[in-house]
Design an enzyme around this catalytic site. Sequence first.
Site, PDB file in Angstrom:
ATOM      1  N   THR A  33       0.823  -1.410  -0.045  1.00  0.00           N
ATOM      2  CA  THR A  33      -0.154  -0.030   0.057  1.00  0.00           C
ATOM      3  C   THR A  33       0.933   1.340  -0.122  1.00  0.00           C
ATOM      4  OG1 THR A  33      -0.171  -0.069   2.555  1.00  0.00           O
ATOM      5  CG2 THR A  33      -1.936  -1.132   0.996  1.00  0.00           C
ATOM      6  N   HIS A  48      11.936  -3.204   1.785  1.00  0.00           N
ATOM      7  CA  HIS A  48      10.875  -4.097   1.846  1.00  0.00           C
ATOM      8  C   HIS A  48      10.723  -5.037   0.607  1.00  0.00           C
ATOM      9  CE1 HIS A  48       9.035  -3.365   5.777  1.00  0.00           C
ATOM     10  NE2 HIS A  48       9.087  -2.129   5.612  1.00  0.00           N
TER      11      HIS A  48
END
Length: 172
Positions: A33, A48
Amino acid sequence: MLTLILGGARSGKSRLALQRAEAAGQPVSFIATAQAHDAEMAARIARHQAERPPHWATIEAPLDLAGAIRAAGAGCIVVDCLTLWLTNCLCRPDPAAFDDARAALLAALAARRDDDLILVSNETGLGIVPLGELTRRFVDEAGWLNQDLARLADEVIFVAAGLPLTLKGTPP
């Protein structure tokens, strides 16, 4: 099974979500997101991305999270993170649209109960009450969203200092 993983910043939430998704032994759809509005956030996103196995499907969904959940393949679905999604929604020109997006998210999750769903969210209500109106709304909305998700979830885990504490469900 729906698992909600809560915790503070850098608590180990995402790491736990990745470990659990990998252990599921199923195809994984990772729904991200975050949006890179600056170089520091771009570096966070890249870190990430590097932590995830390359064979996982990644779906970028900064706003249409319900649509991404509906579109994800069967298996294990990881959403990281709900509070970034909330921020994206509240910063839109029409912040009232969040109510519809929230309802759509809850409906999409209910429709995918046959899949393993792992949701990552920050617990923001452990600190002081923020000064600004938007920041106070963010903390309130995050708390209410986390409560609704916890009611819907089969398992709720709170992570602090990399240590998981099962709040709901049976510890692994």
